[in-house]
Enzyme design. Structure first.
Site, PDB file in Angstrom:
ATOM      1  N   HIS A   1       0.750  -1.320   0.046  1.00 48.90           N
ATOM      2  CA  HIS A   1       0.138   0.057  -0.027  1.00 48.90           C
ATOM      3  C   HIS A   1       0.845   1.272  -0.138  1.00 48.90           C
ATOM      4  CE1 HIS A   1      -3.519  -2.086   1.691  1.00 48.90           C
ATOM      5  NE2 HIS A   1      -3.300  -2.534   0.335  1.00 48.90           N
TER       6      HIS A   1
ATOM      7  N   GLU B   1       0.692   3.963   1.920  1.00 52.44           N
ATOM      8  CA  GLU B   1       1.007   4.549   3.139  1.00 52.44           C
ATOM      9  C   GLU B   1       2.384   3.636   3.520  1.00 52.44           C
ATOM     10  OE1 GLU B   1      -3.437   4.366   3.511  1.00 52.44           O
ATOM     11  OE2 GLU B   1      -1.921   3.421   2.265  1.00 52.44           O
TER      12      GLU B   1
END
Length: 166
Positions: free
Chosen positions: A80, A82
């Site tokens: 992901h 993040e």
């Protein structure tokens, strides 16, 4: 009068540009970590370094299995946005920082108005020492989430003595 965009939208615009590197066939995300008005790192969702991306393979396993969004991430090839931003930074640089997040539908490029970090990314954001998450809602507005809210209202799965089958 100053007609410049706000700092939040400035950083969200950069995260929106970062997501253009995403290789996911479902949703594209871009994230940047900022502390003291300095960009610490950026990240977008895609396969781990050296592995083939879904865009290269021409398909998504989760789509082929009709898995709804937000479920069964262990079947996803991507890291992901993040997580990639956190991996690329030093924890000492992230303590007290803000992470800016933008998501778009991979097919339509429409902004995801309900974008949110998954439970695994929330844990990583907490451990990184990041203070706030700013998520784009539309082209000029955003919502801010104090990371401490995720700590205080822990929604993770746990077993208590009452539910322990032993």
């Amino acid at each position: 009068m100053d007609n410049r965009i706000s700092k939040q939208n400035y950083y969200l615009d950069i995260a929106d540009t970062v997501l253009k590197r995403s290789t996911c066939l479902r949703r594209k995300y871009g994230a940047i970590i900022v502390r003291n008005d300095e960009i610490i790192s950026t990240g977008y969702n895609g396969a781990p370094r050296g592995r083939r991306n879904c865009s290269d393979l021409g398909g998504c396993m989760r789509e082929k299995l009709h898995i709804p969004s937000g479920e069964r991430y262990e079947l996803c090839r991507s890291v992901h946005a993040e997580a990639n931003a956190i991996i690329s930074a030093s924890r000492r640089d992230m303590i007290g920082a803000t992470i800016y997040l933008v998501g778009r539908d991979a097919r339509t490029n429409e902004l995801l108005h309900d974008a949110m970090s998954c439970s695994m990314c929330k844990r990583q954001i907490i451990n990184a020492g990041i203070d706030r998450v700013v998520i784009r809602v539309d082209e000029s507005s955003y919502r801010t989430i104090p990371v401490n809210d995720w700590i205080e209202s822990d929604d993770s799965i746990f077993i208590t003595d009452e539910t322990d089958p032993a």
